[in-house]
Design an enzyme around this catalytic site. Structure first.
Site, PDB file in Angstrom:
ATOM      1  N   SER A 132      10.043   2.919  -0.029  1.00  0.00           N
ATOM      2  CA  SER A 132      10.055   1.472   0.196  1.00  0.00           C
ATOM      3  C   SER A 132      10.753   0.775  -0.950  1.00  0.00           C
ATOM      4  O   SER A 132      10.841   1.312  -2.074  1.00  0.00           O
ATOM      5  CB  SER A 132       8.607   0.972   0.300  1.00  0.00           C
ATOM      6  OG  SER A 132       8.523  -0.425   0.159  1.00  0.00           O
ATOM      7  N   TYR A 156      -0.255  -0.480  -4.563  1.00  0.00           N
ATOM      8  CA  TYR A 156       0.651  -0.082  -3.474  1.00  0.00           C
ATOM      9  C   TYR A 156       2.016   0.297  -4.027  1.00  0.00           C
ATOM     10  O   TYR A 156       2.583   1.347  -3.696  1.00  0.00           O
ATOM     11  CB  TYR A 156       0.794  -1.191  -2.438  1.00  0.00           C
ATOM     12  CG  TYR A 156       1.705  -0.804  -1.300  1.00  0.00           C
ATOM     13  CD1 TYR A 156       1.243   0.002  -0.266  1.00  0.00           C
ATOM     14  CD2 TYR A 156       3.042  -1.206  -1.275  1.00  0.00           C
ATOM     15  CE1 TYR A 156       2.072   0.394   0.769  1.00  0.00           C
ATOM     16  CE2 TYR A 156       3.888  -0.818  -0.253  1.00  0.00           C
ATOM     17  CZ  TYR A 156       3.395  -0.020   0.767  1.00  0.00           C
ATOM     18  OH  TYR A 156       4.236   0.375   1.780  1.00  0.00           O
TER      19      TYR A 156
END
Length: 324
Positions: A132, A156
């Site tokens: 990501s 995250y």
């Protein structure tokens, strides 16, 4: 992507035994559909914590297994897997903030477990690890390039940075045919995470509610349609032998602030979208978008879906979803 170029890439994957972890999820299920439609034999591994069993293509073989399980080793061997797309992850940023141990275990050790299973299996054509733009953390320059350091600094983001580095380590140490994707914000049908901005806006529109903006409305992000992401995954898998160990950004020209996104979506949908700014978000990166030049140069990849078309297709899918 021209149809001829896409078919040429699919020829390299067709009829292979391919494992998709997270294949019941938003992006994974679209990838599984495309692979099966093009003649691949697909095995799906998913624990259904966020994915939906009804999204799994009926032609795929399904194992309800967590990616941290040692059963992954047996599945790779039993199904004679030749290529892997690793998408399984805990994908919700807010949940990661509330329960950091779960996201760290799933995204980091889940990735390590899949890669170790691949190492023990051996003889794989490719392993596409889906990362990501969050892996970059708060980069000091824009747009983010693949040679930037990975500096996630919240649970995250750290989980994506670490998983990405682990993938690189398995290439460098063991020679596994690993390649890595780094996506910007993906949108499209089947995304049921309504804490994400585009699903949240469309839910508010369909239910005629006011959309609540958690941030100050000024955060800038890049948005890419799920079909373009799937094309990127397939092109990367097909070119994996030429670019082993490398990472590729997959982004678009759709770079907007939150309030600009709402305005643009309103124009596409032909209505004014009601919203209110709460300014309560935590750990948000102020501005984030990617340089995708490397993917265009080395993979001949570029997003083909216009923002207007992507939003329209997504809106129509949600209308059907909320009528159920």
């Amino acid at each position: 992507m021209a149809q001829g170029a896409f078919l040429e890439n699919m020829d390299k994957l067709r009829a292979k035994n391919i494992l998709v972890t997270g294949g019941a999820g938003f992006i994974g299920s679209h990838l599984v559909d495309r692979l099966i439609n093009e003649g691949c034999r697909v095995v799906v591994v998913d624990n259904l914590s966020s994915g939906k069993k009804e999204y799994i293509n009926l032609k795929a073989k399904f194992y309800k297994v967590d990616v941290r399980s040692k059963n992954i080793f047996q599945i790779l061997k039993r199904e004679n897997i030749e290529g892997v797309f690793h998408l399984a992850a805990q994908p919700i940023v807010e949940k990661a903030y509330e329960n950091p141990l779960e996201v760290l275990e799933t995204n980091i050790m889940g990735t390590a477990n899949v890669l170790e299973a691949c190492r023990q299996k051996g003889d794989l054509d490719f392993i596409v690890v889906v990362s990501s733009d969050k892996a970059y953390g708060k980069a000091r320059e824009l747009p983010y390039r693949e040679d930037f350091p990975l500096r996630g600094d919240h649970p995250y983001d750290v989980s994506k940075s670490a998983a990405d580095l682990i993938a690189q380590a398995f290439f460098l140490t063991y020679g596994l045919p690993v390649v890595i994707t780094r996506f910007s914000n993906v949108f499209g049908p089947r995304d049921l995470n309504f804490s994400r901005i585009i699903p949240g806006i469309l839910e508010a529109v369909i239910k005629n509610k006011e959309f609540l903006i958690r941030s100050d409305g000024k955060m800038i992000r890049e948005y890419i349609y799920v079909k373009d992401v799937v094309d990127g995954c397939i092109k990367l898998a097909a070119h994996a032998p030429e670019v082993p160990g490398e990472a590729f950004n997959f982004g678009s020209a759709n770079v907007f602030s939150v309030t600009d996104l709402i305005e643009k979506m309103g124009k596409v949908l032909g209505q004014k979208i009601k919203y209110r700014v709460l300014n309560i978000a935590k750990n948000e990166i102020p501005e984030q978008y990617l340089d995708s030049a490397k993917a265009k140069e080395k993979l001949d990849w570029a997003p083909l879906t216009s923002f207007e078309r992507g939003i329209t297709e997504t809106y129509n899918w949600y209308k059907g979803y909320f009528k159920k």
